[in-house]
Design an enzyme around this catalytic site. Sequence first.
Site, PDB file in Angstrom:
ATOM      1  N   ASP A  40       0.845  -1.243  -0.076  1.00  0.00           N
ATOM      2  CA  ASP A  40       0.107  -0.183  -0.012  1.00  0.00           C
ATOM      3  C   ASP A  40       0.952   1.369   0.186  1.00  0.00           C
ATOM      4  O   ASP A  40       2.141   1.142   0.339  1.00  0.00           O
ATOM      5  CB  ASP A  40      -1.100   0.060   1.366  1.00  0.00           C
ATOM      6  CG  ASP A  40      -1.805   1.197   1.373  1.00  0.00           C
ATOM      7  OD1 ASP A  40      -2.232   1.660   0.390  1.00  0.00           O
ATOM      8  OD2 ASP A  40      -1.953   1.760   2.628  1.00  0.00           O
ATOM      9  N   ASP A  69      -0.320   4.961   0.981  1.00  0.00           N
ATOM     10  CA  ASP A  69      -0.855   6.064   1.805  1.00  0.00           C
ATOM     11  C   ASP A  69      -0.700   5.545   3.407  1.00  0.00           C
ATOM     12  O   ASP A  69      -1.078   4.367   3.711  1.00  0.00           O
ATOM     13  CB  ASP A  69      -2.078   6.782   1.473  1.00  0.00           C
ATOM     14  CG  ASP A  69      -2.407   7.369   0.226  1.00  0.00           C
ATOM     15  OD1 ASP A  69      -2.379   8.633   0.493  1.00  0.00           O
ATOM     16  OD2 ASP A  69      -2.189   6.837  -0.891  1.00  0.00           O
ATOM     17  N   GLU A  88      -1.895  10.597   4.095  1.00  0.00           N
ATOM     18  CA  GLU A  88      -2.949  10.106   3.180  1.00  0.00           C
ATOM     19  C   GLU A  88      -3.050  11.407   2.244  1.00  0.00           C
ATOM     20  O   GLU A  88      -3.500  12.298   2.336  1.00  0.00           O
ATOM     21  CB  GLU A  88      -4.125  10.012   3.761  1.00  0.00           C
ATOM     22  CG  GLU A  88      -4.449   8.899   4.953  1.00  0.00           C
ATOM     23  CD  GLU A  88      -4.446   7.605   4.309  1.00  0.00           C
ATOM     24  OE1 GLU A  88      -4.905   7.534   3.018  1.00  0.00           O
ATOM     25  OE2 GLU A  88      -4.095   6.416   4.804  1.00  0.00           O
ATOM     26  N   GLY A 141      -5.055   2.529  -3.490  1.00  0.00           N
ATOM     27  CA  GLY A 141      -6.112   3.274  -3.692  1.00  0.00           C
ATOM     28  C   GLY A 141      -6.199   4.564  -3.656  1.00  0.00           C
ATOM     29  O   GLY A 141      -7.469   5.395  -4.015  1.00  0.00           O
ATOM     30  N   LYS A 161      -6.599  -4.968  -5.137  1.00  0.00           N
ATOM     31  CA  LYS A 161      -5.294  -5.100  -4.510  1.00  0.00           C
ATOM     32  C   LYS A 161      -4.927  -6.601  -4.340  1.00  0.00           C
ATOM     33  O   LYS A 161      -4.026  -7.196  -4.512  1.00  0.00           O
ATOM     34  CB  LYS A 161      -5.352  -4.668  -3.071  1.00  0.00           C
ATOM     35  CG  LYS A 161      -5.247  -2.902  -3.190  1.00  0.00           C
ATOM     36  CD  LYS A 161      -5.011  -2.314  -1.651  1.00  0.00           C
ATOM     37  CE  LYS A 161      -4.871  -0.910  -1.933  1.00  0.00           C
ATOM     38  NZ  LYS A 161      -4.231  -0.119  -0.503  1.00  0.00           N
ATOM     39  N   ASP A 212      -2.052  -0.628   5.796  1.00  0.00           N
ATOM     40  CA  ASP A 212      -2.740  -0.253   7.301  1.00  0.00           C
ATOM     41  C   ASP A 212      -4.073  -0.056   7.197  1.00  0.00           C
ATOM     42  O   ASP A 212      -4.614   0.009   8.465  1.00  0.00           O
ATOM     43  CB  ASP A 212      -2.067   1.419   7.489  1.00  0.00           C
ATOM     44  CG  ASP A 212      -2.912   2.295   6.520  1.00  0.00           C
ATOM     45  OD1 ASP A 212      -3.228   3.343   7.047  1.00  0.00           O
ATOM     46  OD2 ASP A 212      -2.680   2.101   5.360  1.00  0.00           O
ATOM     47  N   ASN A 247      -9.059  -1.659   3.513  1.00  0.00           N
ATOM     48  CA  ASN A 247      -9.025  -2.211   2.187  1.00  0.00           C
ATOM     49  C   ASN A 247      -7.897  -2.916   1.609  1.00  0.00           C
ATOM     50  O   ASN A 247      -7.656  -3.205   0.470  1.00  0.00           O
ATOM     51  CB  ASN A 247      -9.307  -0.755   1.158  1.00  0.00           C
ATOM     52  CG  ASN A 247      -7.925   0.050   1.394  1.00  0.00           C
ATOM     53  OD1 ASN A 247      -7.464   0.480   2.393  1.00  0.00           O
ATOM     54  ND2 ASN A 247      -7.616   0.624   0.104  1.00  0.00           N
TER      55      ASN A 247
END
Length: 294
Positions: free
Chosen positions: A84, A86, A93, A174, A218, A241, A244
Amino acid sequence: MFVATLIAAGKLTDEVVREAIDRLDATGHDVGAPHWLDEHDAADIVFSGSLVSARAELAKMDHGALDVVVQPLGDRTKKLIIADMDSTMITVECIDELADYAGLKPQIAAITERAMKGELDFRAALAERVGLLAGMDAAVLDECRRERVRLTRGARTLVQTMKAHGAHAVLVSGGFMPFAGPVGEAIGFDKMIANELEIADGKLTGKVLDPVVDAGAKLETLNAEAAAHGLPLADTLAVGDGANDIPMITAAGLGIGYRPHPAAADAADAAIRHHDLTALLWAQGYSRRNWVLG
Protein backbone atom coordinates in the site's frame (compact mmCIF):
# COMPACT_ATOMS: atom_id res chain seq x y z
CA MET A 1 9.10 -25.27 12.23
CA PHE A 2 8.34 -21.66 13.00
CA VAL A 3 10.37 -18.57 13.82
CA ALA A 4 9.54 -15.71 16.15
CA THR A 5 11.45 -12.53 15.34
CA LEU A 6 11.71 -10.05 18.19
CA ILE A 7 12.39 -6.49 17.03
CA ALA A 8 13.31 -3.61 19.35
CA ALA A 9 15.99 -1.58 17.59
CA GLY A 10 18.72 -0.69 20.06
CA LYS A 11 16.60 -1.87 23.00
CA LEU A 12 16.35 -5.65 22.70
CA THR A 13 17.88 -7.20 25.78
CA ASP A 14 18.79 -10.76 26.74
CA GLU A 15 16.05 -10.57 29.37
CA VAL A 16 13.35 -9.85 26.79
CA VAL A 17 14.57 -12.70 24.58
CA ARG A 18 14.61 -14.99 27.61
CA GLU A 19 11.04 -14.02 28.49
CA ALA A 20 9.90 -14.93 24.97
CA ILE A 21 11.62 -18.32 25.20
CA ASP A 22 10.09 -18.97 28.62
CA ARG A 23 6.62 -18.04 27.39
CA LEU A 24 6.91 -20.41 24.42
CA ASP A 25 8.30 -23.18 26.58
CA ALA A 26 5.57 -22.76 29.19
CA THR A 27 2.87 -23.09 26.54
CA GLY A 28 4.15 -26.40 25.21
CA HIS A 29 6.41 -25.34 22.36
CA ASP A 30 9.74 -27.02 21.61
CA VAL A 31 12.13 -24.05 21.59
CA GLY A 32 15.63 -23.81 20.15
CA ALA A 33 18.44 -21.47 21.13
CA PRO A 34 17.96 -17.81 20.14
CA HIS A 35 19.96 -16.24 17.34
CA TRP A 36 20.82 -12.55 17.07
CA LEU A 37 20.11 -11.08 13.64
CA ASP A 38 21.63 -7.85 14.91
CA GLU A 39 22.59 -7.63 18.56
CA HIS A 40 20.16 -5.56 20.63
CA ASP A 41 18.08 -4.87 17.51
CA ALA A 42 16.48 -8.15 16.42
CA ALA A 43 16.64 -11.83 17.36
CA ASP A 44 15.16 -15.06 16.03
CA ILE A 45 13.73 -17.88 18.10
CA VAL A 46 13.06 -21.07 16.16
CA PHE A 47 10.45 -23.41 17.62
CA SER A 48 7.96 -26.13 16.82
CA GLY A 49 4.40 -26.34 18.07
CA SER A 50 1.39 -24.14 17.37
CA LEU A 51 1.70 -21.00 15.26
CA VAL A 52 -1.61 -19.63 16.57
CA SER A 53 -0.73 -20.32 20.19
CA ALA A 54 2.74 -18.78 19.83
CA ARG A 55 1.36 -15.59 18.28
CA ALA A 56 -1.21 -15.25 21.05
CA GLU A 57 1.32 -15.84 23.81
CA LEU A 58 4.03 -13.53 22.49
CA ALA A 59 1.44 -10.80 21.91
CA LYS A 60 1.12 -10.63 25.71
CA MET A 61 4.67 -9.34 26.08
CA ASP A 62 4.46 -5.77 27.32
CA HIS A 63 7.63 -3.98 26.26
CA GLY A 64 7.01 -0.54 24.75
CA ALA A 65 9.36 -0.74 21.79
CA LEU A 66 8.86 -4.41 20.90
CA ASP A 67 7.41 -5.71 17.62
CA VAL A 68 7.05 -9.47 17.15
CA VAL A 69 6.63 -11.39 13.89
CA VAL A 70 5.82 -15.11 14.11
CA GLN A 71 5.72 -17.16 10.90
CA PRO A 72 6.73 -20.44 9.25
CA LEU A 73 10.49 -20.70 9.02
CA GLY A 74 10.96 -22.31 5.63
CA ASP A 75 9.63 -19.59 3.30
CA ARG A 76 10.34 -16.40 5.22
CA THR A 77 12.49 -14.67 2.56
CA LYS A 78 9.88 -13.35 0.16
CA LYS A 79 10.21 -12.94 -3.60
CA LEU A 80 7.32 -10.52 -4.13
CA ILE A 81 6.20 -7.51 -2.10
CA ILE A 82 2.84 -5.87 -2.70
CA ALA A 83 2.61 -2.62 -0.74
CA ASP A 84 0.00 0.00 0.00
CA MET A 85 1.12 3.62 -0.40
CA ASP A 86 -0.75 6.08 1.86
CA SER A 87 0.26 5.82 5.52
CA THR A 88 2.45 2.84 4.62
CA MET A 89 5.13 3.72 2.06
CA ILE A 90 4.50 7.42 2.66
CA THR A 91 3.63 9.18 5.90
CA VAL A 92 0.38 10.86 4.82
CA GLU A 93 -2.99 10.20 3.20
CA CYS A 94 -2.72 12.08 -0.09
CA ILE A 95 -6.42 12.81 -0.45
CA ASP A 96 -6.48 14.40 3.01
CA GLU A 97 -3.54 16.61 2.08
CA LEU A 98 -5.21 17.58 -1.20
CA ALA A 99 -8.31 18.46 0.76
CA ASP A 100 -6.27 20.89 2.85
CA TYR A 101 -5.60 22.96 -0.27
CA ALA A 102 -9.36 23.23 -0.74
CA GLY A 103 -10.04 24.02 2.92
CA LEU A 104 -11.81 20.69 3.37
CA LYS A 105 -9.27 18.61 5.28
CA PRO A 106 -11.29 17.94 8.48
CA GLN A 107 -14.34 16.87 6.50
CA ILE A 108 -12.47 14.59 4.08
CA ALA A 109 -10.03 13.22 6.66
CA ALA A 110 -12.96 12.07 8.79
CA ILE A 111 -14.31 10.07 5.85
CA THR A 112 -10.85 8.63 5.16
CA GLU A 113 -10.49 7.52 8.78
CA ARG A 114 -13.83 5.73 8.75
CA ALA A 115 -13.04 4.05 5.42
CA MET A 116 -9.65 2.82 6.68
CA LYS A 117 -11.35 1.41 9.77
CA GLY A 118 -13.76 -0.50 7.54
CA GLU A 119 -16.78 1.50 8.70
CA LEU A 120 -17.55 2.76 5.17
CA ASP A 121 -17.55 1.12 1.75
CA PHE A 122 -14.25 2.08 0.14
CA ARG A 123 -15.64 2.84 -3.32
CA ALA A 124 -18.45 4.99 -1.98
CA ALA A 125 -16.09 6.82 0.36
CA LEU A 126 -13.62 7.42 -2.47
CA ALA A 127 -16.33 8.78 -4.75
CA GLU A 128 -17.63 11.08 -2.01
CA ARG A 129 -14.20 12.49 -1.17
CA VAL A 130 -13.10 12.99 -4.77
CA GLY A 131 -16.46 14.62 -5.53
CA LEU A 132 -15.71 17.26 -2.92
CA LEU A 133 -12.53 18.17 -4.82
CA ALA A 134 -14.36 18.99 -8.06
CA GLY A 135 -13.04 22.20 -9.60
CA MET A 136 -9.58 21.99 -8.03
CA ASP A 137 -6.79 23.05 -10.36
CA ALA A 138 -4.94 19.91 -11.51
CA ALA A 139 -1.62 21.66 -10.89
CA VAL A 140 -2.33 21.33 -7.16
CA LEU A 141 -1.65 17.58 -7.46
CA ASP A 142 2.04 18.14 -8.15
CA GLU A 143 2.20 21.00 -5.67
CA CYS A 144 0.74 18.82 -2.94
CA ARG A 145 3.08 15.94 -3.72
CA ARG A 146 6.16 18.17 -3.57
CA GLU A 147 5.12 19.96 -0.39
CA ARG A 148 3.40 17.26 1.65
CA VAL A 149 4.50 13.76 0.62
CA ARG A 150 7.42 12.19 2.48
CA LEU A 151 8.62 8.63 2.21
CA THR A 152 8.23 6.46 5.28
CA ARG A 153 11.55 5.78 6.94
CA GLY A 154 12.99 2.50 5.70
CA ALA A 155 10.83 2.30 2.56
CA ARG A 156 13.72 2.50 0.10
CA THR A 157 15.93 0.18 2.14
CA LEU A 158 13.16 -2.42 2.35
CA VAL A 159 12.39 -2.44 -1.36
CA GLN A 160 15.96 -2.07 -2.58
CA THR A 161 17.18 -4.88 -0.33
CA MET A 162 14.46 -7.26 -1.43
CA LYS A 163 15.09 -6.45 -5.09
CA ALA A 164 18.84 -6.96 -4.65
CA HIS A 165 18.02 -10.46 -3.47
CA GLY A 166 15.80 -11.25 -6.43
CA ALA A 167 12.37 -10.01 -5.35
CA HIS A 168 9.81 -8.09 -7.42
CA ALA A 169 8.07 -5.03 -5.94
CA VAL A 170 4.64 -3.61 -6.74
CA LEU A 171 3.02 -0.51 -5.24
CA VAL A 172 -0.77 -0.75 -5.34
CA SER A 173 -2.76 2.16 -3.98
CA GLY A 174 -6.33 3.25 -3.57
CA GLY A 175 -4.86 6.74 -3.95
CA PHE A 176 -3.88 8.46 -7.15
CA MET A 177 -1.29 7.94 -9.89
CA PRO A 178 0.06 11.52 -9.79
CA PHE A 179 1.34 10.55 -6.34
CA ALA A 180 1.96 6.81 -6.78
CA GLY A 181 4.04 7.20 -9.94
CA PRO A 182 6.73 9.49 -8.50
CA VAL A 183 6.61 7.78 -5.08
CA GLY A 184 7.07 4.35 -6.63
CA GLU A 185 10.00 5.57 -8.73
CA ALA A 186 11.66 7.21 -5.74
CA ILE A 187 11.43 4.02 -3.67
CA GLY A 188 12.33 1.65 -6.49
CA PHE A 189 9.12 -0.27 -7.16
CA ASP A 190 8.95 -2.21 -10.41
CA LYS A 191 5.30 -1.34 -11.01
CA MET A 192 2.83 1.20 -9.67
CA ILE A 193 -0.95 0.80 -9.74
CA ALA A 194 -3.36 3.47 -8.48
CA ASN A 195 -6.51 5.37 -9.35
CA GLU A 196 -6.67 7.94 -12.14
CA LEU A 197 -8.50 11.20 -11.53
CA GLU A 198 -10.62 12.61 -14.34
CA ILE A 199 -9.33 16.02 -15.44
CA ALA A 200 -11.03 18.40 -17.85
CA ASP A 201 -9.82 21.89 -18.83
CA GLY A 202 -7.03 21.62 -16.27
CA LYS A 203 -9.35 20.96 -13.34
CA LEU A 204 -10.52 17.91 -11.39
CA THR A 205 -14.04 16.90 -12.40
CA GLY A 206 -14.69 15.15 -9.09
CA LYS A 207 -14.68 11.70 -10.66
CA VAL A 208 -12.34 8.70 -10.62
CA LEU A 209 -11.81 6.84 -13.88
CA ASP A 210 -12.54 3.12 -14.12
CA PRO A 211 -11.21 0.65 -13.13
CA VAL A 212 -11.20 1.71 -9.48
CA VAL A 213 -8.35 0.35 -7.39
CA ASP A 214 -10.04 -1.01 -4.27
CA ALA A 215 -9.56 -3.97 -1.94
CA GLY A 216 -10.49 -6.44 -4.66
CA ALA A 217 -8.03 -4.89 -7.10
CA LYS A 218 -5.25 -5.14 -4.52
CA LEU A 219 -5.95 -8.84 -4.03
CA GLU A 220 -6.12 -9.37 -7.79
CA THR A 221 -2.73 -7.65 -8.13
CA LEU A 222 -1.19 -9.96 -5.56
CA ASN A 223 -2.53 -13.07 -7.29
CA ALA A 224 -1.67 -11.86 -10.80
CA GLU A 225 1.88 -10.80 -9.92
CA ALA A 226 2.56 -14.05 -8.07
CA ALA A 227 1.32 -16.04 -11.06
CA ALA A 228 3.31 -13.91 -13.51
CA HIS A 229 6.52 -14.64 -11.62
CA GLY A 230 5.74 -18.29 -11.01
CA LEU A 231 5.53 -17.84 -7.25
CA PRO A 232 3.32 -19.56 -4.70
CA LEU A 233 1.55 -17.13 -2.38
CA ALA A 234 3.78 -18.43 0.41
CA ASP A 235 6.63 -16.50 -1.25
CA THR A 236 4.77 -13.18 -1.10
CA LEU A 237 4.61 -10.32 1.40
CA ALA A 238 1.79 -7.77 1.56
CA VAL A 239 1.87 -4.68 3.75
CA GLY A 240 -0.74 -2.02 4.42
CA ASP A 241 -2.58 -0.16 7.16
CA GLY A 242 -6.28 -0.03 6.34
CA ALA A 243 -9.39 -2.12 5.84
CA ASN A 244 -9.00 -2.04 2.06
CA ASP A 245 -5.67 -3.85 2.48
CA ILE A 246 -7.16 -6.78 4.38
CA PRO A 247 -7.81 -9.15 1.42
CA MET A 248 -4.23 -8.92 0.15
CA ILE A 249 -2.82 -9.09 3.69
CA THR A 250 -4.73 -12.27 4.51
CA ALA A 251 -3.88 -13.92 1.17
CA ALA A 252 -0.13 -13.23 1.19
CA GLY A 253 2.41 -15.61 2.64
CA LEU A 254 3.26 -12.91 5.19
CA GLY A 255 0.65 -10.23 5.76
CA ILE A 256 1.85 -7.21 7.71
CA GLY A 257 -0.16 -4.38 9.19
CA TYR A 258 2.09 -1.31 9.31
CA ARG A 259 0.94 1.00 12.11
CA PRO A 260 -2.45 -0.42 11.25
CA HIS A 261 -6.04 0.40 12.03
CA PRO A 262 -7.55 -2.26 14.30
CA ALA A 263 -9.31 -4.21 11.55
CA ALA A 264 -6.10 -4.54 9.55
CA ALA A 265 -4.12 -5.44 12.66
CA ASP A 266 -6.57 -8.22 13.48
CA ALA A 267 -6.34 -9.62 9.95
CA ALA A 268 -2.55 -9.47 9.65
CA ASP A 269 -0.02 -12.13 10.58
CA ALA A 270 1.86 -9.43 12.47
CA ALA A 271 1.64 -5.71 13.15
CA ILE A 272 4.60 -3.33 13.09
CA ARG A 273 3.67 -0.54 15.49
CA HIS A 274 6.99 0.78 16.78
CA HIS A 275 9.60 0.50 14.04
CA ASP A 276 10.11 1.71 10.51
CA LEU A 277 9.78 -0.46 7.43
CA THR A 278 13.21 -2.05 7.87
CA ALA A 279 11.51 -4.22 10.50
CA LEU A 280 10.23 -6.22 7.54
CA LEU A 281 13.82 -7.05 6.60
CA TRP A 282 14.54 -8.49 10.04
CA ALA A 283 11.25 -10.39 9.75
CA GLN A 284 12.60 -12.00 6.58
CA GLY A 285 15.91 -12.92 8.24
CA TYR A 286 18.07 -10.15 6.75
CA SER A 287 20.83 -8.85 9.03
CA ARG A 288 21.94 -5.23 8.57
CA ARG A 289 25.05 -6.34 6.70
CA ASN A 290 22.76 -7.60 3.93
CA TRP A 291 20.68 -4.44 3.64
CA VAL A 292 20.90 -2.11 0.66
CA LEU A 293 20.61 1.27 2.31
CA GLY A 294 18.19 3.64 0.61
